[in-house]
Design an enzyme around this catalytic site. Structure first.
Site, short mmCIF file in Angstrom:
data_model
loop_
_atom_site.label_atom_id
_atom_site.label_comp_id
_atom_site.label_asym_id
_atom_site.label_seq_id
_atom_site.Cartn_x
_atom_site.Cartn_y
_atom_site.Cartn_z
N PRO A 1 68.45 51.03 42.81
CA PRO A 1 68.40 49.88 44.08
C PRO A 1 67.78 50.37 45.16
CG PRO A 1 70.47 51.27 43.91
CD PRO A 1 69.79 51.61 42.65
N MET A 2 66.91 49.43 45.70
CA MET A 2 65.93 49.83 46.84
C MET A 2 65.95 48.75 47.87
SD MET A 2 62.63 51.70 45.08
CE MET A 2 62.65 50.71 43.61
N ALA A 3 66.59 48.82 48.91
CA ALA A 3 66.75 47.71 49.94
C ALA A 3 65.24 46.93 50.20
CB ALA A 3 67.36 48.24 51.20
N GLN B 1 74.75 45.88 43.66
CA GLN B 1 75.14 46.96 44.28
C GLN B 1 75.78 46.37 45.78
OE1 GLN B 1 72.84 50.21 46.76
NE2 GLN B 1 73.45 51.32 45.11
N CYS C 1 72.68 55.64 50.16
CA CYS C 1 71.63 55.37 51.00
C CYS C 1 71.89 56.35 52.25
CB CYS C 1 71.79 53.98 51.45
SG CYS C 1 70.67 53.38 52.82
N LYS D 1 76.66 55.16 42.85
CA LYS D 1 75.58 55.89 43.17
C LYS D 1 75.87 56.69 44.41
CE LYS D 1 70.32 55.91 43.44
NZ LYS D 1 70.27 56.68 44.54
N GLY E 1 65.85 60.85 41.45
CA GLY E 1 64.99 61.55 42.28
C GLY E 1 63.65 62.26 41.91
N ASP E 2 62.54 61.93 42.42
CA ASP E 2 61.17 62.43 42.16
C ASP E 2 60.93 62.45 40.49
OD1 ASP E 2 61.01 63.16 44.77
OD2 ASP E 2 61.52 65.49 44.44
N ARG F 1 61.02 54.87 43.90
CA ARG F 1 59.74 54.87 44.72
C ARG F 1 58.82 54.81 43.73
NH1 ARG F 1 59.97 59.30 48.79
NH2 ARG F 1 61.42 60.05 47.29
#
Length: 342
Positions: free
Chosen positions: A16-18, A70, A100, A140, A202-203, A226
């Site tokens: 989930p990404m704002a 979410q 977040c 999360k 992550g990464d 990302r």
């Protein structure tokens, strides 16, 4: 993969990404190989339920099941109400945000700031699980709220005791924000301490990194954030590598062009022309990041204010690359290693 009562096509999750994981992006990632895509976080403030932004975030029309939404907040009662509201609006899984690190979230003791208050974490999880007893709830969070206070194992055990069906862990603390490298030792430790599914985040920028993280942590799946911005086909690349051990060739210029056009059309339809054009700018920037001539192109793109001009500019840019070479030409980045999306 069996996850929270649903059968997924694989163990690859869209984080989930704002401002990113809206319905058009979630649908695209699912079509390109993601097993589950989680919505951008929805406020628990009932006063905002009628806002255009909140209504859009609760719009799941045509979305492939399961639909995971979410929610974020720090008040157990309000979080419970938010869970019920979103289930009534079509959510099939409720995900709770305790990951977040943004100041505007943490300054009101929501997001990853909640990890400082384990009793409050338990109250929130109990309230949400109790509010939607027929809907699976996931969580999360991060490895801790700073490197001196890594309490991911404690939070995971609280989650399991409260009836949370699965957890996703970002391999950084709240204080780390997105700086430095993600670490996976804490995720591996959590996996060894709980029985519910654990998703590592992550990464994770390449198929090879996904394989490494799964093997190193023992996690049940990986979550990509990302690295999928401007590169939603990363999910099919990872899925293929995990299944076959072979690396897919990068998509052709023509295919990326078509994926972008499909994405833009969905954005315009979902948001309307004015807002759609504005939101599309960042996605176009991600799709073209690192490409020869992209800096000039992005600057010019940001001056365009309507659909026709935006589409014409995108066509000109990608058709120009296609005429030069079927594979896109990057200036100073190794596409296959995923450095463009790191």
């Amino acid at each position: 993969m069996q996850f929270a009562g649903f059968t997924l096509q694989n163990n690859l999750f869209v984080a989930p990404m704002a401002g990113v994981t809206d319905r058009p992006f979630r649908q695209l990632c699912k079509e390109l190989g993601a097993g589950l895509a989680i919505s951008e976080m929805v406020t628990c403030n009932s006063l905002l339920y009628g806002s255009a932004k909140t209504r859009r975030r609760a719009d799941h029309e045509g979305e492939v099941d399961p639909i995971s939404v979410q929610i974020a907040g720090a008040d157990p009662r309000m979080m419970a109400e938010a869970a019920r509201y979103n289930v009534d609006s079509g959510a099939q899984i409720i995900d709770i945000n305790m990951g977040c690190p943004a100041k505007k979230v943490c300054n009101v003791m929501a997001g990853s700031a909640l990890m400082q208050d384990e009793p409050l974490v338990a109250k929130i999880l109990e309230a949400v699980v109790g509010a939607v007893p027929d809907t699976p709830v996931t969580l999360k969070f991060r490895t801790g709220w700073n490197r001196e206070n890594k309490n991911a194992v404690a939070i995971a055990r609280i989650a399991e005791d409260c009836g949370i069906r699965a957890i996703a862990i970002h391999g950084r603390t709240r204080a780390d924000q997105y700086h430095g490298d993600a670490e996976y030792d804490t995720i591996a430790l959590v996996k060894a301490k709980v029985r519910i599914p654990v998703i590592a985040n992550g990464d994770i920028t390449t198929p090879q990194k996904a394989r490494f993280v799964l093997d190193y942590t023992g996690a049940d799946g990986v979550m990509i954030g990302r690295a999928a911005q401007g590169r939603p086909w990363i999910f099919r690349e990872i899925a293929h590598y995990l299944t076959t051990g072979e690396t897919l060739p990068p998509p052709s210029t023509a295919e990326i062009h078509q994926i972008l056009l499909r994405h833009l059309a969905d954005l315009y339809a979902f948001y309307g022309e004015e807002t759609g054009v504005r939101i599309a700018r960042k996605h176009i920037a991600w799709y073209t990041k690192g490409l020869i001539g992209s800096a000039h192109f992005r600057h010019a793109m940001n001056q365009l204010d309507n659909v026709d001009l935006q589409l014409a500019a995108a066509d000109e840019f990608f058709l120009g690359h296609a005429a030069a070479n079927d594979q896109l030409s990057y200036e100073a980045a190794d596409y296959c290693q995923g450095t463009l999306a790191a």
